[in-house]
Write a protein that holds these residues in place. Structure first.
Motif, PDB file in Angstrom:
ATOM      1  N   ALA A  50      14.750  -0.694  11.678  1.00 13.89           N
ATOM      2  CA  ALA A  50      13.559  -1.058  10.909  1.00 13.89           C
ATOM      3  C   ALA A  50      12.625   0.134  10.767  1.00 13.89           C
ATOM      4  N   PHE A  51      12.202   0.366   9.535  1.00  9.10           N
ATOM      5  CA  PHE A  51      11.106   1.300   9.238  1.00  9.10           C
ATOM      6  C   PHE A  51      10.016   0.440   8.630  1.00  9.10           C
ATOM      7  N   THR A  52       8.908   0.276   9.354  1.00  7.95           N
ATOM      8  CA  THR A  52       7.933  -0.746   8.990  1.00  7.95           C
ATOM      9  C   THR A  52       6.811  -0.216   8.100  1.00  7.95           C
ATOM     10  N   PHE A  53       6.390  -1.080   7.180  1.00 10.66           N
ATOM     11  CA  PHE A  53       5.250  -0.830   6.291  1.00 10.66           C
ATOM     12  C   PHE A  53       4.219  -1.921   6.562  1.00 10.66           C
ATOM     13  N   ARG A  54       3.006  -1.503   6.897  1.00 11.85           N
ATOM     14  CA  ARG A  54       1.977  -2.479   7.261  1.00 11.85           C
ATOM     15  C   ARG A  54       0.928  -2.608   6.162  1.00 11.85           C
ATOM     16  N   PHE A  55       0.807  -3.815   5.630  1.00  8.25           N
ATOM     17  CA  PHE A  55      -0.272  -4.165   4.706  1.00  8.25           C
ATOM     18  C   PHE A  55      -1.227  -5.117   5.406  1.00  8.25           C
ATOM     19  N   VAL A  56      -2.472  -5.139   4.938  1.00 10.38           N
ATOM     20  CA  VAL A  56      -3.462  -6.155   5.314  1.00 10.38           C
ATOM     21  C   VAL A  56      -4.003  -6.751   4.016  1.00 10.38           C
ATOM     22  N   PRO A  57      -4.748  -7.841   4.096  1.00 13.55           N
ATOM     23  CA  PRO A  57      -5.307  -8.393   2.856  1.00 13.55           C
ATOM     24  C   PRO A  57      -6.157  -7.361   2.115  1.00 13.55           C
ATOM     25  N   ALA A  58      -6.174  -7.469   0.815  1.00 13.15           N
ATOM     26  CA  ALA A  58      -6.871  -6.489  -0.022  1.00 13.15           C
ATOM     27  C   ALA A  58      -8.362  -6.467   0.267  1.00 13.15           C
ATOM     28  N   ARG A  59      -8.915  -5.259   0.314  1.00  8.37           N
ATOM     29  CA  ARG A  59     -10.364  -5.075   0.341  1.00  8.37           C
ATOM     30  C   ARG A  59     -10.706  -4.163  -0.814  1.00  8.37           C
ATOM     31  N   GLU A  60     -11.669  -4.571  -1.607  1.00  8.75           N
ATOM     32  CA  GLU A  60     -11.878  -3.950  -2.914  1.00  8.75           C
ATOM     33  C   GLU A  60     -12.193  -2.459  -2.865  1.00  8.75           C
ATOM     34  N   ASP A  61     -12.818  -1.992  -1.782  1.00  9.96           N
ATOM     35  CA  ASP A  61     -13.146  -0.567  -1.727  1.00  9.96           C
ATOM     36  C   ASP A  61     -11.937   0.289  -1.322  1.00  9.96           C
ATOM     37  N   LEU A  62     -10.886  -0.360  -0.814  1.00 11.12           N
ATOM     38  CA  LEU A  62      -9.708   0.366  -0.350  1.00 11.12           C
ATOM     39  C   LEU A  62      -8.481   0.147  -1.224  1.00 11.12           C
ATOM     40  N   ALA A  63      -8.340  -1.054  -1.729  1.00  3.56           N
ATOM     41  CA  ALA A  63      -7.156  -1.398  -2.529  1.00  3.56           C
ATOM     42  C   ALA A  63      -7.403  -1.031  -3.986  1.00  3.56           C
ATOM     43  N   THR A  64      -7.220   0.244  -4.285  1.00  6.26           N
ATOM     44  CA  THR A  64      -7.457   0.755  -5.638  1.00  6.26           C
ATOM     45  C   THR A  64      -6.273   1.603  -6.067  1.00  6.26           C
ATOM     46  N   PRO A  65      -6.075   1.802  -7.366  1.00  8.28           N
ATOM     47  CA  PRO A  65      -5.011   2.711  -7.796  1.00  8.28           C
ATOM     48  C   PRO A  65      -5.151   4.120  -7.214  1.00  8.28           C
ATOM     49  N   ALA A  66      -6.391   4.547  -6.953  1.00 11.09           N
ATOM     50  CA  ALA A  66      -6.574   5.877  -6.365  1.00 11.09           C
ATOM     51  C   ALA A  66      -5.934   5.985  -4.985  1.00 11.09           C
ATOM     52  N   SER A  67      -5.826   4.852  -4.280  1.00 10.17           N
ATOM     53  CA  SER A  67      -5.264   4.881  -2.926  1.00 10.17           C
ATOM     54  C   SER A  67      -3.802   5.296  -2.923  1.00 10.17           C
ATOM     55  N   TRP A  68      -3.129   5.175  -4.073  1.00  9.84           N
ATOM     56  CA  TRP A  68      -1.718   5.548  -4.131  1.00  9.84           C
ATOM     57  C   TRP A  68      -1.509   7.041  -3.901  1.00  9.84           C
ATOM     58  N   GLY A  69      -2.543   7.846  -4.095  1.00  5.00           N
ATOM     59  CA  GLY A  69      -2.451   9.280  -3.856  1.00  5.00           C
ATOM     60  C   GLY A  69      -2.945   9.695  -2.488  1.00  5.00           C
ATOM     61  N   SER A  70      -3.313   8.748  -1.651  1.00 10.72           N
ATOM     62  CA  SER A  70      -3.829   9.049  -0.318  1.00 10.72           C
ATOM     63  C   SER A  70      -2.717   9.531   0.607  1.00 10.72           C
ATOM     64  N   PRO A  71      -3.059  10.334   1.635  1.00 13.18           N
ATOM     65  CA  PRO A  71      -2.052  10.702   2.640  1.00 13.18           C
ATOM     66  C   PRO A  71      -1.463   9.489   3.358  1.00 13.18           C
ATOM     67  N   ILE A  72      -2.269   8.415   3.455  1.00 11.89           N
ATOM     68  CA  ILE A  72      -1.770   7.156   4.014  1.00 11.89           C
ATOM     69  C   ILE A  72      -1.485   6.241   2.836  1.00 11.89           C
ATOM     70  N   SER A  73      -0.254   6.287   2.366  1.00  5.14           N
ATOM     71  CA  SER A  73       0.123   5.526   1.186  1.00  5.14           C
ATOM     72  C   SER A  73       1.587   5.124   1.290  1.00  5.14           C
ATOM     73  N   THR A  74       1.968   4.153   0.486  1.00  9.44           N
ATOM     74  CA  THR A  74       3.380   3.770   0.460  1.00  9.44           C
ATOM     75  C   THR A  74       4.240   4.943   0.016  1.00  9.44           C
ATOM     76  N   ARG A  75       3.701   5.781  -0.852  1.00 15.02           N
ATOM     77  CA  ARG A  75       4.458   6.945  -1.326  1.00 15.02           C
ATOM     78  C   ARG A  75       4.773   7.900  -0.174  1.00 15.02           C
ATOM     79  N   ALA A  76       3.762   8.188   0.642  1.00 16.15           N
ATOM     80  CA  ALA A  76       3.970   9.078   1.789  1.00 16.15           C
ATOM     81  C   ALA A  76       4.933   8.445   2.796  1.00 16.15           C
ATOM     82  N   ALA A  77       4.820   7.141   2.981  1.00 13.81           N
ATOM     83  CA  ALA A  77       5.700   6.456   3.930  1.00 13.81           C
ATOM     84  C   ALA A  77       7.154   6.549   3.496  1.00 13.81           C
ATOM     85  N   ILE A  78       7.411   6.365   2.218  1.00 12.48           N
ATOM     86  CA  ILE A  78       8.789   6.450   1.724  1.00 12.48           C
ATOM     87  C   ILE A  78       9.370   7.830   1.987  1.00 12.48           C
ATOM     88  N   GLU A  79       8.558   8.867   1.815  1.00 11.38           N
ATOM     89  CA  GLU A  79       9.048  10.230   2.057  1.00 11.38           C
ATOM     90  C   GLU A  79       9.327  10.495   3.531  1.00 11.38           C
TER      91      GLU A  79
END
Length: 236
Positions: A50-79
């Motif tokens: 298992a390689f785990t991905f952790r989500f929590v319920p959306a919070r409007e200031d954090l769950a934004t399209p800009a977050s996809w470019g963050s160092p902590i992102s699903t994109r970084a996790a996949i890499e």
């Protein structure tokens, strides 16, 4: 943790139904992840750490399209995923926000990831199917993950389908869904599961011959003796 090929091949020969029986005998009742259905019928049984991905319920200031470019992102996790791992994604059971779409799934396939499991949903169905990548999920939605979820980290303990999953636990998925084998129990399961599978196959042969269930399943002393004689004969 990397699984050796012998362990992978052994578990590919054991159904998730059999694994739940083996783990039940060890006192583990909650190992099957609810809402993890094969995206298409006939996906091959997959096995991996298992390689785990952790989500929590959306919070409007954090769950934004800009977050996809963050160092902590699903994109970084996949890499960060090693070849042969199984992505286990805590989708919080959210049904109206796709955790991954075709681009992320295609990238996992390119990286040699074995499969993806989530109690959430995916998006971009046509593209996900076109990636020819094994996916177990709870359905499909058009909206992106940030519509209902906030990604917070990878390789942490998560809950998926009501089951606790720790990094490097072993995941087995087939048409019945996803089962977790705790890493500490892997050697015991590898030793016992093939025999359980063999036993149940023999019982099925007996059923096909017309043998009645009482005394067969579960076995009484006479049936156990017949089974032991069968094993002794087949090993010659």
């Amino acid at each position: 943790m990397a699984l050796d090929q012998a362990a992978i091949e052994t578990l590919k020969g054991v159904s998730t139904a059999t694994l739940t029986t083996v783990l039940l005998k060890k006192g583990l009742r909650n190992v099957w992840m609810r809402g993890t259905k094969p995206l298409r019928p006939g996906q091959p049984r997959s096995v991996g750490p298992a390689f785990t991905f952790r989500f929590v319920p959306a919070r409007e200031d954090l769950a934004t399209p800009a977050s996809w470019g963050s160092p902590i992102s699903t994109r970084a996790a996949i890499e960060a995923m090693p070849e042969g791992a199984i992505a286990v994604i805590d989708g919080q059971g959210v049904m109206d926000a796709g955790v991954f779409g075709d681009i992320l799934v295609s990238r996992m396939a390119k990286r040699g990831v074995a499969a993806m499991v989530t109690d959430g949903v995916v998006r971009d169905l046509a593209g996900v199917l076109g990636a020819n990548f094994p996916v177990w999920c709870n359905g499909v939605a058009a909206s992106p993950s940030v519509a209902g979820l906030t990604f917070v980290n990878w390789q942490e303990p998560i809950g998926c389908g009501g089951v606790a999953v720790f990094p490097d636990d072993v995941i087995v998925v087939d048409d019945d869904g996803a089962v977790v084998i705790p890493a500490a129990l892997l050697d015991e399961v590898l030793a016992e599961a093939p025999e359980q599978e063999r036993l149940e196959a023999w019982i099925m042969e007996e059923v096909d011959r017309g043998v009645a269930l009482p005394g067969l399943y579960p076995m009484n002393a006479e049936t156990k003796a017949r089974y032991e004689a069968f094993k002794a004969g087949s090993s010659k």
